[in-house]
Structure formats: C-alpha cells, structure tokens
Write an enzyme that holds these catalytic residues in place. Structure first.
Site, PDB file in Angstrom:
ATOM      1  N   LYS A  46     -11.579 -63.330  -6.716  1.00  0.00           N
ATOM      2  CA  LYS A  46     -11.580 -62.282  -5.687  1.00  0.00           C
ATOM      3  C   LYS A  46     -10.694 -61.072  -6.009  1.00  0.00           C
ATOM      4  CE  LYS A  46     -14.178 -63.106  -3.466  1.00  0.00           C
ATOM      5  NZ  LYS A  46     -15.563 -63.026  -4.035  1.00  0.00           N
ATOM      6  N   TRP A  51     -16.965 -56.313 -10.062  1.00  0.00           N
ATOM      7  CA  TRP A  51     -16.841 -54.852 -10.209  1.00  0.00           C
ATOM      8  C   TRP A  51     -16.572 -54.477 -11.674  1.00  0.00           C
ATOM      9  CZ3 TRP A  51     -12.104 -51.816  -7.842  1.00  0.00           C
ATOM     10  CH2 TRP A  51     -12.323 -50.445  -7.965  1.00  0.00           C
ATOM     11  N   HIS A 101     -11.851 -67.165 -15.041  1.00  0.00           N
ATOM     12  CA  HIS A 101     -10.665 -67.296 -14.184  1.00  0.00           C
ATOM     13  C   HIS A 101      -9.629 -68.217 -14.835  1.00  0.00           C
ATOM     14  CE1 HIS A 101     -12.744 -65.238 -11.049  1.00  0.00           C
ATOM     15  NE2 HIS A 101     -13.436 -66.234 -10.579  1.00  0.00           N
ATOM     16  N   SER A 131     -10.141 -61.873   1.084  1.00  0.00           N
ATOM     17  CA  SER A 131     -11.435 -61.851   0.411  1.00  0.00           C
ATOM     18  C   SER A 131     -11.893 -63.281   0.111  1.00  0.00           C
ATOM     19  CB  SER A 131     -11.299 -61.048  -0.884  1.00  0.00           C
ATOM     20  OG  SER A 131     -12.518 -60.989  -1.568  1.00  0.00           O
ATOM     21  N   ALA A 220     -20.366 -47.165 -10.461  1.00  0.00           N
ATOM     22  CA  ALA A 220     -19.439 -48.276 -10.172  1.00  0.00           C
ATOM     23  C   ALA A 220     -18.667 -48.105  -8.864  1.00  0.00           C
ATOM     24  CB  ALA A 220     -18.466 -48.456 -11.332  1.00  0.00           C
ATOM     25  N   MET A 225     -22.605 -49.376  -5.786  1.00  0.00           N
ATOM     26  CA  MET A 225     -22.926 -50.749  -6.201  1.00  0.00           C
ATOM     27  C   MET A 225     -23.583 -51.505  -5.051  1.00  0.00           C
ATOM     28  SD  MET A 225     -19.806 -52.114  -8.614  1.00  0.00           S
ATOM     29  CE  MET A 225     -20.410 -53.803  -8.674  1.00  0.00           C
TER      30      MET A 225
HETATM   31  P1  A3P Z   1     -13.523 -57.883  -0.566  1.00  0.00           P
HETATM   32  O1  A3P Z   1     -13.953 -59.265  -0.210  1.00  0.00           O
HETATM   33  O2  A3P Z   1     -12.120 -57.579  -0.132  1.00  0.00           O
HETATM   34  O3  A3P Z   1     -14.484 -56.843  -0.116  1.00  0.00           O
HETATM   35  P2  A3P Z   1     -14.597 -60.945  -7.274  1.00  0.00           P
HETATM   36  O4  A3P Z   1     -15.717 -60.226  -7.931  1.00  0.00           O
HETATM   37  O5  A3P Z   1     -13.460 -61.239  -8.196  1.00  0.00           O
HETATM   38  O6  A3P Z   1     -15.106 -62.139  -6.554  1.00  0.00           O
HETATM   39  O7  A3P Z   1     -13.942 -59.947  -6.216  1.00  0.00           O
HETATM   40  C1  A3P Z   1     -14.673 -59.572  -5.072  1.00  0.00           C
HETATM   41  C2  A3P Z   1     -13.951 -58.442  -4.381  1.00  0.00           C
HETATM   42  O8  A3P Z   1     -14.106 -57.235  -5.182  1.00  0.00           O
HETATM   43  C3  A3P Z   1     -14.558 -58.160  -3.033  1.00  0.00           C
HETATM   44  O9  A3P Z   1     -13.468 -57.780  -2.173  1.00  0.00           O
HETATM   45  C4  A3P Z   1     -15.491 -57.000  -3.341  1.00  0.00           C
HETATM   46  O10 A3P Z   1     -15.860 -56.224  -2.243  1.00  0.00           O
HETATM   47  C5  A3P Z   1     -14.636 -56.219  -4.322  1.00  0.00           C
HETATM   48  N1  A3P Z   1     -15.458 -55.251  -5.073  1.00  0.00           N
HETATM   49  C6  A3P Z   1     -16.610 -55.479  -5.730  1.00  0.00           C
HETATM   50  N2  A3P Z   1     -17.105 -54.325  -6.222  1.00  0.00           N
HETATM   51  C7  A3P Z   1     -16.245 -53.347  -5.853  1.00  0.00           C
HETATM   52  C8  A3P Z   1     -16.223 -51.924  -6.039  1.00  0.00           C
HETATM   53  N3  A3P Z   1     -17.175 -51.281  -6.699  1.00  0.00           N
HETATM   54  N4  A3P Z   1     -15.162 -51.242  -5.534  1.00  0.00           N
HETATM   55  C9  A3P Z   1     -14.180 -51.880  -4.860  1.00  0.00           C
HETATM   56  N5  A3P Z   1     -14.164 -53.213  -4.631  1.00  0.00           N
HETATM   57  C10 A3P Z   1     -15.189 -53.943  -5.118  1.00  0.00           C
END
Ligand code: A3P
Length: 292
Positions: A46, A51, A101, A131, A220, A225
């Site tokens: 998370k 991203w 991870h 998250s 991005a 996205m």
């Molecule tokens: P939130 O749940 O706070 O929205 P992971 O990919 O490691 O599982 O992390 C997921 C988190 O990254 C989520 O946070 C998601 O919304 C955020 N995320 C994904 N793409 C993003 C982007 N383009 N900009 C900002 N945050 C992003």
C-alpha cells in the site's frame, strides 16, 4: 476467534499472503539468477506499488507509451513472490522488471552484486495503515478487519502480509550499501511527479525526450490512471485473486493525510509513540500532510 493464520504464511520470519504463495517457491526465491539489467521495485504493501509499476511500464515500453492498445503490465512485470500468472522468470526477456514486498534478507542473493537496480518506495505509515485497512476489506485473500482499532493493533504488531512496516523500511535502509538502491517517497512523487519521474529515469539510466517524460507524467496522475479504461487492474484483481465487493479499487483515494479522517486522537497518539520508539535516528523524512 482469531483466524489470522488462515491468511498468513510465515516464512523465515516474514508474513506472506498465504493464499498466493507456496513455501517451495519461496525456498527458490533467493537463488533466482539475477541479470545486470533487472529492475526491482520494492515496497511495503500500500505504498504506491501499482503507481510506480505503471510509471516503470511507461518508461520502459516505449512502443506502449503512446499507443491506444490495452496496457497490461501484469504479464510483463511480475510480482516476484506472488507469481499468480505462473510466469517462467528464466524465459522472460530483458529487462525484467519485478515488483516485490520482500524484506532485504529474502531477496535473490544476486542483487548483492549491486548491478541490478532497486527502487524502494516508501509512504508515511499512517496513510499506509488506512489504505491497507480498506484493501484488506476488499481483497478476498486477506483477513477482513472489522475496525480500524483492530487493524491498527495487527499493523503495529506486524501481523499482516508484509510483516512489520518499521522492520521493512529500517531493514532496507540499514542494508542499503549492500545493494544498488534508490529511495523515493510516495509523498515526494505526489508533490512533484515530473521531478520524480526524472529522478527515476536518471537512476535507471533511461534517457527520455521531454515529450516522452510529459507523456509518462500525464498518464501517471491519479485521475488519469483511475479513468483510463485501458489499465483495468481492478478487473484483473477481481478475476485473478477475488474480491469481497465491487466498491474497492487499487486507486482508492491516492491522498496524503487521509489518516486524519480515520484515526482518533488516542489512536494517533499511540501510533506516534510507537513510531518514535521504532524510528529513532532514522534519517529519511516522512510527510504526513500534503501541505507540509
Ligand atoms: P489509497 O488506498 O490511500 O488510495 P499499492 O499499489 O502499493 O497497493 O498502493 C496503493 C495505494 O497507492 C492506494 O492508496 C492508491 O490509491 C495509491 N495510488 C495508486 N496510483 C496512484 C497515483 N497515480 N497517484 C497517487 N496515488 C496512487
């Protein structure tokens, strides 16, 4: 009844999502042969994995960057320890880009030759916590936490997939000299996406034209996205892993400071106390609020 163990597999002191791994595969992980041009994106869950993986995809796959075709980084950029598509890593063409991870002590030993590059992305752990709370309620293979209070205890105790956040980041940082690694924060990416993409390109020795950098940055952003139907990762998750309901998304809020909408004063104080205890003298800075 606490049925955590139905969901977690502890291998060499680290908790994995039990339903997505098997011990035999994990045993082989450390011996995977590493190529000099391999790239590893390492995160605690998370912290923005999807991203940054998308950014790497846009940086590396020039042909895809400006195409209207269906972009699916899943089969070209596997998740190392959760190889749900059962890809043969030996047969994958270079450059291979893995997400993971894993803690520093479980990654393939070949990374210590310091040739392959590691990008470590970290995020303030209060936003990670929130998250992760929503994610665990969404994904079928994780234990659904009833309350934030309950999840907070699990998170602080490291009784979640990914184990203890503090150990993860400290471990990687303290062993940084063993690897060819760059640390970058989720919040810095949010504050300056263009500057961050340029930093990533420079670390990876990828020279992109200004126009291409603009294209990566444009695609991005959170909004782009989320609204891009070509990149339907939620559907992929639904099909490959399974979800409890349809409201969840990998792209939930993408905010910094959302923890303020969720943690009580008591919970926040407790978090701060444990953070201080565990992160004493830790040099990386954390951004808890986007206005900082
Ligand atoms: P939130 O749940 O706070 O929205 P992971 O990919 O490691 O599982 O992390 C997921 C988190 O990254 C989520 O946070 C998601 O919304 C955020 N995320 C994904 N793409 C993003 C982007 N383009 N900009 C900002 N945050 C992003």
């Amino acid at each position: 009844m606490d049925n955590t163990n139905e969901y977690l597999l502890n291998f060499k002191g680290f908790n994995f999502n039990k339903r997505l791994v098997n011990t035999e595969e994990l045993e082989k992980m450390e011996d995977i042969e590493i190529r000099d041009d391999d790239v590893f994106l390492i995160t605690y869950p998370k912290s923005g994995t999807v991203w940054i993986r998308y950014i790497l995809f846009l940086i590396y796959f020039e042909g895809e960057r400006n195409s209207n075709e269906n972009l699916q980084p899943y089969d070209t950029m596997p998740f190392l320890e959760y190889n749900i598509l059962d890809l043969d890593y030996v047969k994958m063409p270079s450059p291979r880009i893995f997400s993971s991870h894993l803690p520093y002590y479980l990654v393939p030993k070949g990374l210590k030759s310091k040739k392959a590059k590691i990008l470590y992305i970290y995020r303030n752990p209060k936003d990670v916590l929130i998250s992760y709370f929503y994610f665990s309620n969404w994904i079928l293979t994780l234990k659904s936490p009833d309350t934030i209070e309950h999840f907070l205890e699990k998170f602080l105790d490291g009784k979640v997939a990914g184990s203890c956040w503090f150990d993860h980041i400290r471990g990687w940082y303290e062993h940084r000299h063993d690897f060819n690694i760059m640390f970058l924060s989720y919040e810095d990416m949010k504050k300056d996406l263009r500057g961050s993409v340029l930093k990533i390109c420079s670390f990876l020795e990828k020279e992109l034209s200004e126009e291409d950098v603009n294209s990566v940055v444009r695609q991005a952003t959170f909004q782009n996205m989320k609204s891009n139907p070509r990149e339907d990762r939620d559907q992929v998750i639904n099909t490959l892993i399974g979800t409890r309901h349809n409201e969840g998304s990998f792209l939930r809020k993408g905010a910094t400071g959302d923890w303020k909408n969720h943690l009580t004063v008591d919970q926040n104080e407790r978090f701060d106390m444990i953070f201080k205890r565990n992160m004493k003298n830790f040099p990386l800075k954390f951004i808890w609020d986007i206005n900082e």
